[in-house]
Write an enzyme that holds these catalytic residues in place. Structure first.
Site, PDB file in Angstrom:
ATOM      1  N   ARG A   1      -3.060  91.455 -27.470  1.00 47.30           N
ATOM      2  CA  ARG A   1      -2.305  92.408 -28.285  1.00 47.30           C
ATOM      3  C   ARG A   1      -1.563  93.427 -27.427  1.00 47.30           C
ATOM      4  NH1 ARG A   1      -6.689  90.727 -30.788  1.00 47.30           N
ATOM      5  NH2 ARG A   1      -6.602  90.230 -33.012  1.00 47.30           N
TER       6      ARG A   1
ATOM      7  N   HIS B   1      -5.503  78.186 -24.296  1.00 50.89           N
ATOM      8  CA  HIS B   1      -6.321  78.551 -25.463  1.00 50.89           C
ATOM      9  C   HIS B   1      -7.129  77.381 -26.022  1.00 50.89           C
ATOM     10  CE1 HIS B   1      -7.308  80.951 -29.064  1.00 50.89           C
ATOM     11  NE2 HIS B   1      -6.782  81.986 -28.423  1.00 50.89           N
TER      12      HIS B   1
ATOM     13  N   ASP C   1     -15.178  88.596 -29.212  1.00 55.62           N
ATOM     14  CA  ASP C   1     -13.715  88.610 -29.112  1.00 55.62           C
ATOM     15  C   ASP C   1     -13.363  89.744 -28.149  1.00 55.62           C
ATOM     16  OD1 ASP C   1     -11.026  88.229 -29.480  1.00 55.62           O
ATOM     17  OD2 ASP C   1     -10.968  88.837 -31.589  1.00 55.62           O
TER      18      ASP C   1
ATOM     19  N   GLU D   1     -10.093  82.556 -22.140  1.00 55.62           N
ATOM     20  CA  GLU D   1      -8.682  82.862 -21.955  1.00 55.62           C
ATOM     21  C   GLU D   1      -8.511  83.687 -20.676  1.00 55.62           C
ATOM     22  OE1 GLU D   1      -7.015  84.401 -25.757  1.00 55.62           O
ATOM     23  OE2 GLU D   1      -8.978  83.805 -26.554  1.00 55.62           O
TER      24      GLU D   1
END
Length: 350
Positions: free
Chosen positions: A96, A195, A253, A315
């Protein structure tokens, strides 16, 4: 040594992935196989890894990444309430960016916002939904495929035309190598990642009993929207301290700051299949995410229902929202410079 170039639906029975996008662009599927029986399938849609099959000691073969059997499912997955990005290449910026804005050369850049008020994984239509051009296929001891994409200036409002070369290699040492190189026509920011959702028990199961190790003692603190605040949290004696291997968490996450004193970044171990995966990268961070949920709307490969515990992503990347934090490693790519990123996923039977 086998490398297949599948150009249309009828080249292989029951293979539905090759096809055409509504705009008429051809979507192709390629297979790399090493001498040890490992095989990997790659499509030029999103430079996506659709399958990675690993032979086990008992003569069985297991597919250790999540994916779909057909092109339509890959396209439809981006319309889910939380797009899973199964096996895709993520860019121009992984993670983000707060409010979709950042400052570059004293100019405020406003990106497209696709995750609440933020920009996520490159914006509305990132690299994961683009058609990549296959530049070369190499046979021999370490088969590889190189794909290219030219992201035009102002793509999702990012400055500069970005030219990317991505090489996937399947080595005789049972390594799945991912290597990116990129140049830009103007100063910009870049943060690419792979990913794939891994599941060493097989893509039809869950990751609950697999052991996770992370070479990290710090994670990034984040807001409720999972945007970094700029602070680092020390993990000692906290649940997300994986410096000693333990079972995968049911929910994670988070971006972890990698300890570069050793090469190993992370590992995953399946006691069921006696299979271990080691992760190596030259990036400063690794974002770990458990998921793959397709919300009972889209079937995975072999008619499997993917759920919130179907796989785990490693990732490898720079930090999310790095352009807005001066003390984070820089993600600025200057005109004339070369972006380079290398990650290795190595498999071993124990």
């Amino acid at each position: 040594m086998e490398i297949k170039h599948i150009s249309h639906f009828n080249d292989i029975p029951n293979e539905n992935l090759p096809g055409f996008l509504p705009e008429g662009e051809a979507v192709l599927l390629y297979t790399l196989t090493n001498r040890n029986g490992y095989s990997m399938k790659v499509t030029n849609y999103g430079a996506t890894v659709t399958s990675l099959k690993v032979p086990l000691e008992n003569g069985k073969i297991t597919d250790v990444v999540l994916g779909f059997d057909n092109l339509e499912s890959y396209i439809d997955s981006f319309n889910l309430e939380s797009a899973p990005y199964l096996g895709a290449t993520v860019g121009r910026f992984a993670g983000r960016i707060n409010n979709g804005t950042f400052l570059l050369n004293e100019a405020v850049i406003q990106l497209n916002q696709n995750n609440k008020n933020h920009s996520l994984h490159g914006g509305n239509i990132g690299f994961s939904q683009k058609i990549w051009k296959v530049k070369s296929i190499t046979e021999g001891k370490n088969p590889s495929i190189t794909l290219a994409y030219l992201s035009p200036d102002k793509d999702e409002n990012y400055p500069g035309a970005l030219a990317i070369l991505l090489t996937y290699t399947l080595t005789e040492e049972n390594e799945f190598k991912v290597e990116y190189k990129a140049t830009t026509s103007a100063d910009t920011i870049v943060n690419l990642t792979h990913h794939s959702y891994f599941n060493l028990d097989g893509h039809e199961g869950d990751i609950c009993n697999q052991e996770l190790f992370l070479n990290s003692t710090k994670t990034l603190e984040t807001t409720e929207d999972n945007v970094p605040t700029g602070r680092f949290l020390h993990l000692a004696h906290f649940p997300f301290d994986f410096t000693i291997p333990k079972k995968c968490p049911l929910k994670i996450d988070n971006t972890f700051v990698l300890d570069k004193k050793t090469d190993l970044s992370a590992s995953l171990y399946s006691k069921k299949n006696k299979l271990k995966m080691f992760v190596y990268t030259d990036q400063p961070g690794i974002h770990v995410y458990v998921g793959g949920n397709c919300f009972n709307r889209i079937k995975g490969k072999d008619n499997v229902n993917y759920h919130a515990l179907s796989g785990i992503c490693f990732e490898t990347q720079n930090f999310p929202d790095a352009p807005n934090h001066e003390h984070f490693p820089s993600t600025i790519l200057k005109k004339g410079a070369v972006y380079h990123h290398k990650t290795i996923y190595k498999f071993q039977l124990l």
